[in-house]
Write a protein that holds these residues in place. Sequence first.
Motif, PDB file in Angstrom:
ATOM      1  N   UNK A   1       0.840  -1.186  -0.037  1.00  0.00           N
ATOM      2  CA  UNK A   1       0.136   0.119  -0.060  1.00  0.00           C
ATOM      3  C   UNK A   1       0.847   1.153   0.007  1.00  0.00           C
ATOM      4  N   UNK A   2       0.433   2.284  -0.962  1.00  0.00           N
ATOM      5  CA  UNK A   2       1.431   3.406  -0.997  1.00  0.00           C
ATOM      6  C   UNK A   2       2.533   3.254  -1.779  1.00  0.00           C
TER       7      UNK A   2
ATOM      8  N   UNK B   1       6.511   7.189  -5.453  1.00  0.00           N
ATOM      9  CA  UNK B   1       7.287   6.602  -4.394  1.00  0.00           C
ATOM     10  C   UNK B   1       8.348   5.993  -4.841  1.00  0.00           C
ATOM     11  N   UNK B   2       8.214   5.339  -5.643  1.00  0.00           N
ATOM     12  CA  UNK B   2       9.598   4.459  -6.016  1.00  0.00           C
ATOM     13  C   UNK B   2      10.815   5.366  -6.669  1.00  0.00           C
ATOM     14  N   UNK B   3      10.014   6.440  -7.361  1.00  0.00           N
ATOM     15  CA  UNK B   3      11.112   7.560  -8.235  1.00  0.00           C
ATOM     16  C   UNK B   3      11.862   8.150  -6.873  1.00  0.00           C
ATOM     17  N   UNK B   4      10.750   8.467  -5.900  1.00  0.00           N
ATOM     18  CA  UNK B   4      11.394   9.412  -4.934  1.00  0.00           C
ATOM     19  C   UNK B   4      12.398   8.577  -4.186  1.00  0.00           C
ATOM     20  N   UNK B   5      12.341   7.170  -3.821  1.00  0.00           N
ATOM     21  CA  UNK B   5      13.164   6.464  -3.043  1.00  0.00           C
ATOM     22  C   UNK B   5      14.484   6.382  -3.976  1.00  0.00           C
ATOM     23  N   UNK B   6      14.378   5.911  -5.187  1.00  0.00           N
ATOM     24  CA  UNK B   6      15.465   5.916  -6.104  1.00  0.00           C
ATOM     25  C   UNK B   6      16.122   7.153  -6.161  1.00  0.00           C
ATOM     26  N   UNK B   7      15.767   8.158  -6.238  1.00  0.00           N
ATOM     27  CA  UNK B   7      16.454   9.716  -6.353  1.00  0.00           C
ATOM     28  C   UNK B   7      16.882   9.841  -4.982  1.00  0.00           C
ATOM     29  N   UNK B   8      16.471   9.497  -4.020  1.00  0.00           N
ATOM     30  CA  UNK B   8      17.092   9.626  -2.633  1.00  0.00           C
ATOM     31  C   UNK B   8      18.331   8.875  -2.334  1.00  0.00           C
ATOM     32  N   UNK B   9      18.511   7.817  -3.199  1.00  0.00           N
ATOM     33  CA  UNK B   9      19.605   6.947  -3.175  1.00  0.00           C
ATOM     34  C   UNK B   9      20.823   7.566  -3.905  1.00  0.00           C
ATOM     35  N   UNK B  10      20.453   8.499  -4.726  1.00  0.00           N
ATOM     36  CA  UNK B  10      21.384   9.384  -5.637  1.00  0.00           C
ATOM     37  C   UNK B  10      22.324   8.377  -6.779  1.00  0.00           C
TER      38      UNK B  10
ATOM     39  N   UNK C   1       6.928  -3.006  -9.698  1.00  0.00           N
ATOM     40  CA  UNK C   1       6.981  -3.297  -8.306  1.00  0.00           C
ATOM     41  C   UNK C   1       7.873  -4.356  -8.202  1.00  0.00           C
ATOM     42  N   UNK C   2       8.049  -5.427  -8.772  1.00  0.00           N
ATOM     43  CA  UNK C   2       8.519  -6.635  -8.359  1.00  0.00           C
ATOM     44  C   UNK C   2      10.252  -6.359  -8.882  1.00  0.00           C
TER      45      UNK C   2
ATOM     46  N   UNK D   1      11.744  -1.689   5.731  1.00  0.00           N
ATOM     47  CA  UNK D   1      11.220  -0.269   6.756  1.00  0.00           C
ATOM     48  C   UNK D   1       9.798  -0.364   6.809  1.00  0.00           C
ATOM     49  N   UNK D   2       9.014  -0.589   5.721  1.00  0.00           N
ATOM     50  CA  UNK D   2       7.632  -0.294   5.804  1.00  0.00           C
ATOM     51  C   UNK D   2       7.065  -1.467   6.514  1.00  0.00           C
ATOM     52  N   UNK D   3       7.315  -2.631   6.289  1.00  0.00           N
ATOM     53  CA  UNK D   3       6.636  -3.634   6.661  1.00  0.00           C
ATOM     54  C   UNK D   3       7.293  -4.868   7.559  1.00  0.00           C
TER      55      UNK D   3
END
Length: 132
Positions: free
Chosen positions: A63-64, A69-78, A104-105, A117-119
């Motif tokens: 969920x979520x 959200x995937x893009x934000x997380x990948x960008x946060x990894x630089x 997603x997979x 982290x989420x689950x």
Amino acid sequence: MNMNSYKIDFINNTMTITNTFERAANNPYSEEYKLVQKIRSDFPTMQFVRKTSTAAKRPNPFKGLTYAAMERYILSKGNDDLMREFEMVREHSAIAPNPYLMVRNWFVHWFPEYMGQRNEGRELHIKTYEAA
């Protein structure tokens, strides 16, 4: 006797009972048994129906987890290489029966720590997609 353990519907001529109520009604010394006997004497054609319980819902571990959200997380990894690969997977997923599932997979494969982290404490059930 719990008032939520039975419901009488005079219009449909039914009495809906729970499994707990039914077990208690099998004891001739219980209040439930006395109630059933009273209902049967007052309403001989009343039908008894077991209440079906709804299956417990499992929370969705994904969920979520949107493309954004995937893009934000990948960008946060630089990591620009992974961002390009993510965009490529999104483009190629367009021909898949379930494009989101394929992306997603891929994301869960490359970033298992995000799902951890989420689950925390929940087991993930990941359905895989094989390209034909």
